[in-house]
Design an enzyme around this catalytic site. Structure first.
Site, PDB file in Angstrom:
ATOM      1  N   ARG A 219       0.655  -1.211  -0.008  1.00  0.00           N
ATOM      2  CA  ARG A 219       0.099  -0.073  -0.021  1.00  0.00           C
ATOM      3  C   ARG A 219       0.873   1.223   0.071  1.00  0.00           C
ATOM      4  O   ARG A 219       1.562   1.431   0.995  1.00  0.00           O
ATOM      5  CB  ARG A 219      -0.975  -0.149   1.269  1.00  0.00           C
TER       6      ARG A 219
ATOM      7  N   LYS B 108      -5.495   4.539  10.095  1.00  0.00           N
ATOM      8  CA  LYS B 108      -6.564   5.281   9.352  1.00  0.00           C
ATOM      9  C   LYS B 108      -7.319   6.226  10.436  1.00  0.00           C
ATOM     10  O   LYS B 108      -8.646   5.653  10.738  1.00  0.00           O
ATOM     11  CB  LYS B 108      -7.611   4.177   8.422  1.00  0.00           C
TER      12      LYS B 108
ATOM     13  N   SER C 205     -12.898  -2.660  -0.001  1.00  0.00           N
ATOM     14  CA  SER C 205     -13.202  -2.456   1.346  1.00  0.00           C
ATOM     15  C   SER C 205     -14.788  -2.075   1.562  1.00  0.00           C
ATOM     16  O   SER C 205     -15.434  -1.818   0.657  1.00  0.00           O
ATOM     17  CB  SER C 205     -12.513  -1.228   1.883  1.00  0.00           C
TER      18      SER C 205
END
Length: 213
Positions: free
Chosen positions: A46, A144, A115
């Protein structure tokens, strides 16, 4: 690896690691190898800020480590680079490329994950043909900070709703993985629980042991 083999491996996967190109500013190979030895089944690269050629370069040690251990390698949010990175698939978020768009950009034998943070999003993911779902966010996480923690009720909802493979994600570590599994999760995705562990191999093995066979 062909599509059926990838999907068979995905179905048996339990521990999913999300990692940046240079964790703690270091070469990722030692960490990747330790985590994979400990039982990681899927690794996602990522990186939101790197240029295309930098992502392709960063993918090489990830691909090599996964090849050595027989794990799946997934690219985050860049279906257009899956082929160049030799990734097994791509993971997209609700605000990233839509599943159908991602499927149009990657070969049919590659995986597409998405997601989801509600039952409606889970159902939409299945309807769109996603191969797996990342169910978020279970616990608050600095990875996050903008995401609201939904708690174990979201895990229970996923267990009741999803037929495709899915991974609970968000603040999961050794202190709570047991309760996440007890709520119905067959797989979990982690970042800090392995990236920041004093002994990543042992941490991966203990996380894996807390999940269903």
């Amino acid at each position: 690896m062909d599509g059926p083999t990838r999907r068979s491996r995905l179905a048996s996967s339990r521990l999913y690691l999300v990692l940046e190109a240079r964790p703690h500013g270091e070469d990722p190979r030692r960490l990747l190898d330790a985590c994979l030895r400990g039982g990681v089944d899927v690794v996602q690269l990522r990186e939101k800020e790197l240029a295309d050629e930098e992502i392709v370069a960063a993918a090489k040690p990830f691909r090599a480590a996964c090849d050595e251990r027989g794990a799946l390698f997934v690219l985050n949010d860049r279906p257009d680079l899956v082929e160049a990175c030799r990734a097994d698939g791509v993971h997209v978020g609700q605000s990233d490329a839509a599943v159908l768009t991602a499927q149009a950009l990657v070969a049919a034998e590659r995986l597409v994950g998405v997601s989801a943070s509600s039952r409606a999003e889970m159902l939409a993911a299945e309807d769109s043909g996603a191969d797996y779902v990342g169910v978020q966010t279970i616990y608050a996480t600095p990875t996050k900070p903008e995401e609201h923690a939904e708690g174990l009720e979201l895990v229970r909802t996923a267990a009741e709703t999803l037929a495709v493979p899915w991974f609970a994600i968000g603040g999961i570590d050794l202190s709570n993985v047991g309760e996440v599994a007890a709520a119905g999760a067959r797989g979990v995705a982690v970042v800090r629980a392995l990236r920041d562990a004093a002994n990543p191999e042992t941490a991966a093995r203990e996380l894996r042991a807390a999940l269903p066979v």
